[in-house]
Design an enzyme around this catalytic site. Sequence first.
Site, PDB file in Angstrom:
ATOM      1  N   ARG A  31     115.086 198.685  65.880  1.00 39.62           N
ATOM      2  CA  ARG A  31     113.575 197.993  66.103  1.00 39.62           C
ATOM      3  C   ARG A  31     113.198 198.009  67.534  1.00 39.62           C
ATOM      4  NH1 ARG A  31     115.688 195.926  61.673  1.00 39.62           N
ATOM      5  NH2 ARG A  31     114.645 195.740  59.679  1.00 39.62           N
ATOM      6  N   GLU A  94     116.716 206.517  65.247  1.00 40.34           N
ATOM      7  CA  GLU A  94     115.584 206.111  64.905  1.00 40.34           C
ATOM      8  C   GLU A  94     114.924 204.744  65.421  1.00 40.34           C
ATOM      9  OE1 GLU A  94     113.594 204.059  60.894  1.00 40.34           O
ATOM     10  OE2 GLU A  94     115.267 205.484  60.772  1.00 40.34           O
ATOM     11  N   LYS A 151     138.745 194.707  81.141  1.00 37.02           N
ATOM     12  CA  LYS A 151     139.849 195.250  80.938  1.00 37.02           C
ATOM     13  C   LYS A 151     140.152 196.450  80.465  1.00 37.02           C
ATOM     14  CE  LYS A 151     141.640 190.712  79.390  1.00 37.02           C
ATOM     15  NZ  LYS A 151     142.223 190.049  78.375  1.00 37.02           N
ATOM     16  N   GLU A 167     127.095 201.568  74.889  1.00 32.23           N
ATOM     17  CA  GLU A 167     128.272 202.113  75.643  1.00 32.23           C
ATOM     18  C   GLU A 167     128.198 203.746  76.026  1.00 32.23           C
ATOM     19  OE1 GLU A 167     132.973 202.531  74.486  1.00 32.23           O
ATOM     20  OE2 GLU A 167     131.613 202.104  72.909  1.00 32.23           O
TER      21      GLU A 167
END
Length: 179
Positions: A31, A94, A151, A167
């Site tokens: 959203r 989307e 890490k 990511e």
Amino acid sequence: MSDHLQGEAHPGVEAAPAQTRGFRLNHCMLRVKDPEASLRFYSRVFGMSVLRRLDFEEMNFSLYFLGCLEADDQVPEETAERTTWTFSQSGLLELTHNWGTEQQQGRIYHDGNAEPQGFGHICFSVPDLHAAVAWFDANDVEFIKRPDQGKMKDVVFVKDPDGYWIEVVQPDLMSRVGK
């Protein structure tokens, strides 16, 4: 018997039933408060194109289906054909805009990473992580984690305009993560 890997075996994993042949993940949905800001971000920063926009006036929302197109992709121009084509793709994003949210102050959607945790992130792979980081810096993208932090080295996390985590990985650098 197949000569290629059919996935890793783990407790709970079952062989794919014949009835699921042809199933594929088409898209995931986020959203968004302001579609103009989100479309600018995903098109400029991540090179995505809007494949199809669907408006639902009676329910006051719009859907934007985005994908990273390749030079040889044949996107149909005719609307109904393009809609069918869009829903046959893999790996789309989307963006759902509930009309009027752009008038609200601040970030209005939970990113899933604050308490209570739930949804985590979407992920893009890039050919050159360090070039991508420079591109994000040049475009004032908000970082959560740079490749040399934490890490897990060589993994980047950035935020989109609504605060969702993205990511970013370089595939050949991922061979050394985990066990």
